[in-house]
Scaffold this active site. Sequence first.
Site, PDB file in Angstrom:
ATOM      1  N   ARG B  55       0.792  -1.248   0.000  1.00  0.00           N
ATOM      2  CA  ARG B  55       0.000   0.000   0.000  1.00  0.00           C
ATOM      3  C   ARG B  55       0.818   1.288   0.000  1.00  0.00           C
ATOM      4  O   ARG B  55       0.234   2.366  -0.057  1.00  0.00           O
ATOM      5  CB  ARG B  55      -0.972   0.029   1.196  1.00  0.00           C
ATOM      6  CG  ARG B  55      -1.962  -1.127   1.228  1.00  0.00           C
ATOM      7  CD  ARG B  55      -2.938  -1.056   0.063  1.00  0.00           C
ATOM      8  NE  ARG B  55      -3.960  -2.109   0.155  1.00  0.00           N
ATOM      9  CZ  ARG B  55      -4.314  -2.877  -0.875  1.00  0.00           C
ATOM     10  NH1 ARG B  55      -3.754  -2.696  -2.058  1.00  0.00           N
ATOM     11  NH2 ARG B  55      -5.245  -3.799  -0.733  1.00  0.00           N
ATOM     12  N   ASP B 298      -1.543 -12.824  -1.386  1.00  0.00           N
ATOM     13  CA  ASP B 298      -2.417 -11.705  -1.797  1.00  0.00           C
ATOM     14  C   ASP B 298      -2.824 -10.878  -0.579  1.00  0.00           C
ATOM     15  O   ASP B 298      -3.967 -10.426  -0.469  1.00  0.00           O
ATOM     16  CB  ASP B 298      -3.654 -12.215  -2.561  1.00  0.00           C
ATOM     17  CG  ASP B 298      -4.353 -11.080  -3.326  1.00  0.00           C
ATOM     18  OD1 ASP B 298      -3.845  -9.936  -3.316  1.00  0.00           O
ATOM     19  OD2 ASP B 298      -5.412 -11.349  -3.932  1.00  0.00           O
TER      20      ASP B 298
END
Lengths: 180, 420, 306
Positions: B55, B298
């Site tokens: 992120r 993931d």
Amino acid sequence: MAYKVILAETDIHRVLDRIAHQILEKTQGAGDVVLLGIATRGVPLAQRLAERILAFEQQPTPVGTLDITLYRDDLNRHSTRAVGHTELPTGGIDGRRVILVDDVLFSGRTVRAALDALSDLGRPAAVQLAVLVDRGHRQLPIRADYVGKNIPTALAEQVRVLLKETDGTDEVRLTEGTPA
Amino acid sequence: MSYLIRNVSVLGGDPTDLVVRDGLIGGTPTGDEEVIDGTGLIALPGLVDLHTHLREPGREDAETVLTGSRAAALGGFTAVCAMANTTPVADTAGVVEQVWRLGREAGLVDVQPIGAVTVGLAGEQLAELGAMAESAARVRVFSDDGMCVHDPRLMRRALEYVKAFDGVIAQHAEEPRLTQGAQMHEGEVSARLGLTGWPSVAEEAIIARDVLLAEHTGARLHVCHVSTAGSVDIIRQAKARGVRVTAEVTPHHLLLTDEKAGGYDPVYKVNPPLRTQSDVDALRQGLTDGVIDIVATDHAPHAGHDKDCEWAYARPGMLGLETALGIVFSVLGPDWELIADRMSRTPARIAGLAEHGHTPADGAPATFTLFDPQARITVDPGALASLSSNTPYAGMELPGRVVATFLRGVRTAFDGKASQ
Amino acid sequence: MIKHLLSAADLDAPTATLIHDIAAEMATVAGREVKKLPTLRGRTVVNLFYEDSTRTRTSFEVAAKRLSADVVNFSAKGSSVEKGESLKDTAWTLQAMGADAVVIRHPASGAPNRLVNWVHGSVLNAGDGTHEHPTQALLDTYTMRSRLGTVAGLNVAIVGDVLHSRVARSNALLLHTLGAKVTLVGPPTLVPPVFETLTPDVRVGYDIDAVLPEADVVMMLRVQKERMNAAFFPSWHEYSRRYGLDAARVRRLPDHAIVMHPGPMNRGVEIAPDVADSPRSTIVEQVANGVSVRMACLYLLLGGRS
């Protein structure tokens, strides 16, 4: 649980005879009377009174049913109650002398709810109250016009009215209740 | 600092002592080592995650390279591949070098950036793949993950182009027209819940096309987060024909099904979606028999408000780094060679990470993980090192526990705490 | 007693029947001079509507007011919701206002399921996305009962865009609970075979004419123009010809069969105007019954100890 029989079957019959006579007397022949039984056990009582009035003076009296569940002031103190049926006799109650019929008069809150319901249903000329048993402990300024029997009770005691139509037998019992 | 790990079982072998010194394993103890009792512990090569969302840059409220690195180290990982869908997108040498540098500064795991295939993940124009490959980050894996490279011509060119530097295209297989508005797996549960379905065929159609393109071009294809039984079949057939295709499966697709969507809690919303039990069974079989090469997490952190909302408005994705090994252990059992293969050696090979994936033995880099298969942990979202708490395993008891992680001789995580 | 009404699946047969019975009593109030009961005096009901639906909101509003509840209409238009406030923050606001029940209409399936996590009061689903609309199913089954005497044993055909219909889902579930047999009818694009898994005995069919002779009830669903644009069917004309209920099709129905529609109708598309206005049609009754059934639901959720 241990109980005491306050009224036996014959007592109940005698008391209802008397109330029927008193109604005829106080209403000058019951010509404008509508009997409204408060569910559950007020309904067969109203029916029986109507039968007696017819037998004594050949006066047919309209009978209706009043369920006061939706007018109770203690709904949020119990889990949700089923709603009973309300049915007014054909001809309604406007201008009539309505006699509410119930089995036991106690706090007066049921009658208060019934009066509220009545005022939403029409405009009777007068409203009276007939009960099989008055056990005292009123919480509201309400009194009955016709009383089968006054029974002094302690607050914790329970008065149970059993009727053939609903319970298979006619009897009024006083039970030592557990204090609420 | 050097370490002496006593009585540890390397990949299930007989108990032995491991000395960790100068970034390597081996030598004789000198007495100044910190001693770790390895009784009952399994030493695995440090885990490598080919599919991590860190992120940063852009959504530092959900995760940063540092917090994600902590989560990785605590999960037993020594290397993670950071996906390109950041803000800005990692589609230039500048951005991938930034991520790579942040990873080095954190120093807990090797953060290997993945480059975007197309500019801005828009699926229209190739990003400067060569520049990213030649950058300090030495990018070898390229992916538009989150978006599918759906234009067949563009996909073909990308596969061909990266052959020049032995790159690989990691495809997020999702036919976009078949998944418009899709919210969860298309099936009985979506019919009942009134959520728009994400049909299995939307994944399978792209994988089928892409293995043909890989076959045609002779290029390497990697398939991200395979989620359906049909996809496993297509990949099995392609491998039998000699197509250079590798595939990954996530821990959540190995464990959870679409029934989880029943309460509309978006913590179970993920893309591709949770599928049915028969898909889970086929994925487990595929992982065991090697049709699916690796497990990749993931790991997809999301800020609270991106999940604490209506299902349709929630972002897809779930945390995975700190729970992956326990789940894979519960699925594969104590087959440590297989686990090492699927979670370390093969992902290291696909990503071109030569320092990773080595069995912890004398002479090897001291990049390994100590795992206690007897312990059990209960997942507490609030106790995770990740900045976010969107784990689908809250309250679940998982077998095994990562006791320590070492990266080139540096202890990055120990007894539930990251070293920084 | 149930606390929330999120799905028709929350209702077992005795509870649904109880709601029908109470609704029948509530219906008598509509015929009285004073159309009001004091039952929910002092209770606050919030209508939280994220979609324009004057019909449903009004129905709930009338129901709550007839029971003397205080009604707050919180519509997404022109409020903080339009400025991007989240459902959770809105829920906290309603909580702070002391909402005893929240009636929610929302374009996202499952929004009411989320809301129960954020408010203490009861949550009543007034339609969520393409998921469910349980009070519609209750009023539809109530209407069937008053017209045909019973629900158990009826053959009910639900025709149209089942895939996107919250009315169809709730009805299929509740009708199964009450012992009716449901056939879902429409083009395979809008009635996928997977719907046969919705309940143990629901059937899927593509031929409306084959279903009509056996049907006691035909429920027509509204079809939306945007479905045509997404290639679910080729044209209004073809949809109407294959699945619309016209006078010729009505003649295939048994004499006693009724025609229902949850409204609003596309006259001339899924239902012909003369069919909608015929004596078989219950469309106007459905609206009236809606108020009684919603009164019964509010009473059931709010009438007891909180």
